[in-house]
Motif scaffolding. Structure first.
Motif, short mmCIF file in Angstrom:
data_model
loop_
_atom_site.label_atom_id
_atom_site.label_comp_id
_atom_site.label_asym_id
_atom_site.label_seq_id
_atom_site.Cartn_x
_atom_site.Cartn_y
_atom_site.Cartn_z
N ALA A 102 -2.86 5.37 -5.17
CA ALA A 102 -3.42 6.28 -6.18
C ALA A 102 -3.99 5.50 -7.36
O ALA A 102 -5.07 5.83 -7.88
N ALA A 103 -3.26 4.46 -7.79
CA ALA A 103 -3.74 3.64 -8.91
C ALA A 103 -5.01 2.90 -8.53
O ALA A 103 -5.96 2.81 -9.33
N PRO A 156 0.82 -1.23 0.00
CA PRO A 156 0.00 0.00 0.00
C PRO A 156 0.85 1.27 0.00
O PRO A 156 0.67 2.15 0.84
N ASN A 157 1.78 1.37 -0.98
CA ASN A 157 2.55 2.62 -1.07
C ASN A 157 1.70 3.69 -1.78
O ASN A 157 0.59 3.42 -2.24
#
Length: 522
Positions: free
Chosen positions: A277-278, A271-272
């Motif tokens: 965002a994607a 979950p970076n």
């Protein structure tokens, strides 16, 4: 004095140690032993290549070649401006310096590795020919490299799927791009192109009726987005353009260098910031697509609702929307930009096309451009030559699927090997195209000089040839016919020629033209 561990703790420690050793051996096998077997099978056939290192293969050499090319470009004269003979169409040394070096060192067929993924880079004519002749989806599929990185953009759509999944999708999608269906869509193309040229004409009027200098890329994307949105979403095309705007943002995200660890392991769930965002964009795109399609579920006159009626699978519809966006929107707009750039460089061909368009449309009723497109042979040749010099796809990529591998040009390619055919190298091969292969000459596509099929790959090769090529050619013909019939144009002195790779090869700084109205004959 040693402290004796309880038996359960000793067992746990032993199990942890054994697990760590097993994991290490497994990773060593996956990251080195298995790919080394594939490389050995290729070396045994005389296929050489740069020596890989553990665990990233030849990634470091690729980075060094890119850095050297960048340094050489910085030390060279300023970027090519304005046009004329200063523009060089061969962009390979700048965009693919590692391939250029390795081809000189090892010949037109060589092997290299990225992580644990083994590649066969092939530009030899017999290998390319046999790849095109291999039509079984069970023998060759889409290369798995970058599938993890590109998943937010393509999902499990037709551009990235293989085998039975690909064959199923092709059966569902292909009928919607048959010539009769494309002819029915030409009206959308004409309406969108007319709006574009009218807007340019209005800007000339507001500029005093003289010359107009403009960067055309955003307008060409707006045209392509309008056409594909009307085609996919029908009366909801405005919301469709909003969806495509989000998908373009996804494209920007996945155009960055791949996460090699993710490609080697398949892990994408960290979950970076980029992943979050994607995921957020994906959820928004999915929700909007399905909302529009459900609203129009009783109307199969647009592409997505018609496919929903035949497939009834929501994931299929969402992934198809993303794939159609990339294949039918971005690539068409970029090809149109390159085409206008080349016609601006070559006013003699611009004049020939203008004469042809006038003649082809002279006998047709006003607004009946669709009935005249097939007469525009010179315009078709110009588009074909543009796609030869600036193909949207930089490589035709495949992967050998069957356990026994597949034979291409006498080379036995083991299952799991990724096959990369560099399209620009094939398109600039002097043995196939003549000594002037790097020059713009649409005449090479005249009836007497048609190239062999394996020499021309702008829409892919073999069974996976692009389904939408008839649609794309019609879309480009409509746009260029209307632009050329209304305007004369040349390259702006501020145009900077610098092709860049962003999934597709596009003008890094855009295409700047100087337009003037065409004086209509009396």
């Amino acid at each position: 004095m040693e402290v004796a561990l309880p038996v359960p703790m000793k067992v746990a420690a032993a199990l942890c140690c054994a697990g760590a050793i097993t994991l290490a051996l497994y990773l060593y096998h996956v990251l080195w032993v298995a790919p080394e077997r594939l490389r050995a099978a290729l070396r045994a056939q005389g296929i050489a290549g740069p020596r890989p290192s553990f665990p990233y293969g030849n990634r470091a050499q690729m980075r060094h070649a890119a850095a050297d090319a960048k340094a050489a470009a910085a030390a060279a004269p300023p970027l090519q401006r304005g046009g004329g003979s200063s523009i060089v169409h061969d962009y390979r040394p700048a965009l693919f310096p590692h391939y250029e070096k390795w081809r000189k060192d090892y010949g037109p067929v060589f092997t290299y590795s990225i992580g644990n993924m083994v590649f066969l880079h092939a530009s030899r004519a017999d290998v390319v020919r046999d790849l095109g002749l291999c039509v079984s989806p069970l023998d060759l599929g889409k290369s798995s490299y970058m599938k993890v990185t590109h998943r937010p953009l393509f999902g499990d759509g037709i551009l990235k799927s293989s085998g039975d999944a690909w064959a199923y999708q092709r059966r569902l999608i292909a009928p919607h791009f048959f010539p009769d269906k494309v002819r029915a869509m030409v009206g959308h193309m004409v309406a969108s192109a007319a709006a574009l040229v009218d807007s340019w004409d209005g800007r000339i009027s507001s500029n005093g009726g003289g010359l107009l200098e403009l960067k055309v890329d955003d307008d060409l994307r707006a045209y392509s987005a309008d056409v594909i949105s009307r085609t996919c979403f029908g009366s909801s095309y405005v919301r469709g353009k909003e969806i495509f705007g989000m998908i373009r943002e996804l494209q920007r995200m996945v155009s960055k260098p791949p996460n090699l660890l993710a490609e080697m392991t398949g892990l994408t769930s960290l979950p970076n910031r980029a992943n979050r965002a994607a995921w957020r964009l994906n959820r928004q795109v999915r929700s909007l697509v399905l909302d529009v399609v459900r609203e129009q579920s009783g109307d199969d006159r647009n592409l997505l609702t018609a496919m929903l009626r035949s497939a009834a699978a929501e994931d299929f519809i969402v992934d198809s929307c993303k794939n159609i966006y990339f294949a039918g929107y971005e690539t068409t707009a970029v090809t149109a930009a390159w085409c206008l750039m080349l016609l601006a460089l070559h006013p003699e061909w611009q004049a020939r096309v203008r004469h042809e368009v006038r003649h082809a449309c002279a006998a047709a009723p006003p607004g009946c451009l669709a009935s005249s497109l097939h007469k525009m042979k010179t315009l078709a040749m110009v588009i074909q030559e543009t796609l030869r010099l600036y193909p949207a796809g930089s490589v035709v990529s495949r992967q050998a699927l069957r356990g026994g591998g597949v034979t291409l040009g006498g080379v036995r390619v083991p299952a799991g090997v990724n096959i990369y055919v560099p399209v620009s190298t094939v398109h600039l091969d002097t043995a196939l195209w003549g000594a002037d292969a790097q020059e713009f000459d649409p005449g090479r596509f005249s009836g007497a000089q048609q190239p062999p099929p394996h020499a021309y790959l702008p829409f892919g090769a073999g069974a996976r040839t692009c389904l939408g090529q008839t649609f794309a050619m019609a879309e480009l013909k409509v746009l260029l016919a209307l632009v050329i019939s209304r305007f004369e144009f040349s390259l702006s002195p501020d145009y900077v020629h610098s092709p860049a790779l962003r999934l597709i090869v596009e003008p890094e700084h855009g295409v700047r033209l100087v337009l003037r109205r065409v004086v209509q004959p009396r």
